[in-house]
Design a protein around this motif. Structure first.
Motif, short mmCIF file in Angstrom:
data_model
loop_
_atom_site.label_atom_id
_atom_site.label_comp_id
_atom_site.label_asym_id
_atom_site.label_seq_id
_atom_site.Cartn_x
_atom_site.Cartn_y
_atom_site.Cartn_z
N TRP A 32 -7.25 -74.00 -15.51
CA TRP A 32 -5.92 -73.79 -16.06
C TRP A 32 -5.83 -72.48 -16.84
N LYS A 33 -6.89 -72.09 -17.51
CA LYS A 33 -6.88 -70.84 -18.28
C LYS A 33 -6.65 -69.64 -17.37
N ARG A 35 -5.18 -69.74 -14.39
CA ARG A 35 -3.81 -69.83 -13.87
C ARG A 35 -2.81 -69.26 -14.88
N LYS A 36 -3.02 -69.60 -16.14
CA LYS A 36 -2.11 -69.12 -17.18
C LYS A 36 -2.16 -67.60 -17.30
N SER A 37 -3.36 -67.04 -17.19
CA SER A 37 -3.49 -65.58 -17.25
C SER A 37 -2.73 -64.91 -16.11
N PHE A 39 -0.21 -66.19 -14.56
CA PHE A 39 1.21 -66.43 -14.79
C PHE A 39 1.79 -65.38 -15.73
N TYR A 40 1.05 -65.03 -16.77
CA TYR A 40 1.51 -63.99 -17.68
C TYR A 40 1.60 -62.63 -16.98
#
Length: 210
Positions: A32-33, A35-37, A39-40
């Motif tokens: 998830w970490k 994926r979030k990166s 996404f940003y």
């Protein structure tokens, strides 16, 4: 003392099926970490790419230079109509191409210390299709062949959504393969190069006779 055994749960059949899905399979094994990166990163790219539309809408709203675009609307509705007028004639097609084009380079670029891009083929196919279709339709719009503004607006939205999703997945897979990259591949050329460098250092360390 009692022996403690670690129980490793096997992945569910549904998760196994998801991991083998076309284009998005590997996405479900990315932490998830990461994926979030990604996404940003895609949000930042969208923000920069949409600045001309946003600033154009602000300028039209502030100067009220084209009141016929907004009719009798007021407030946010008026601002939205001004903003929409900056990309409702096919301009989003150019935005879609500029956003998704880097995915082609990321998908085809390889190095010795990274693994191959996951889902490389569908990413390349989607990128090429979006670029060709968007460029072709925009050319028809500029030539005056397509005269339905609603069709141009809708197809440009679909192309933009496709480019955003494809670019986000590309960034996710690219970051994942960099983090989980394979060790460098040892080739014959690598061995010979190392041996040659070693012999050069040995010869350089020997005392030279005058």
């Amino acid at each position: 003392m009692s022996d403690t055994k670690t129980v490793i749960k096997a992945p569910s059949p549904f998760f196994v099926w998801l991991s083998r899905t076309w284009l998005i399979g590997t996405y479900f094994v990315i932490p998830w970490k990461d994926r979030k990166s990604s996404f940003y990163e895609i949000l930042f790219g969208i923000f920069l790419g949409s600045l001309p539309f946003l600033l154009g809408g602000v300028a039209l709203y502030a100067m009220d230079s084209r009141p016929e675009l907004a009719g009798g609307a007021q407030g946010w509705d008026r601002f939205w109509l001004f903003l929409k007028s900056t990309f409702d004639k096919g301009e989003l097609l150019l935005f879609a191409v500029s956003l998704v084009a880097p995915a082609l380079w990321l998908a085809t670029h390889e190095s010795d210390d990274t693994r191959q891009m996951p889902h490389r083929r569908p990413i390349i196919i989607i990128t090429v299709v979006v670029c060709i279709l968007s460029s072709f339709i925009f050319g028809l719009v500029q030539a005056g062949v397509v005269k339905k503004p609603s069709f141009v607006y809708e197809i440009s939205l679909w192309m933009t959504v496709a480019s955003v999703v494809n670019m986000y997945l590309t960034l996710s897979y690219h970051n994942y393969r960099l983090i989980r990259g394979e060790p460098p591949r040892v080739t014959e050329q690598t061995i010979r190069s190392g041996t040659a460098n070693f012999l050069t250092q040995i010869n350089a360390s020997k005392p030279q006779n005058d």
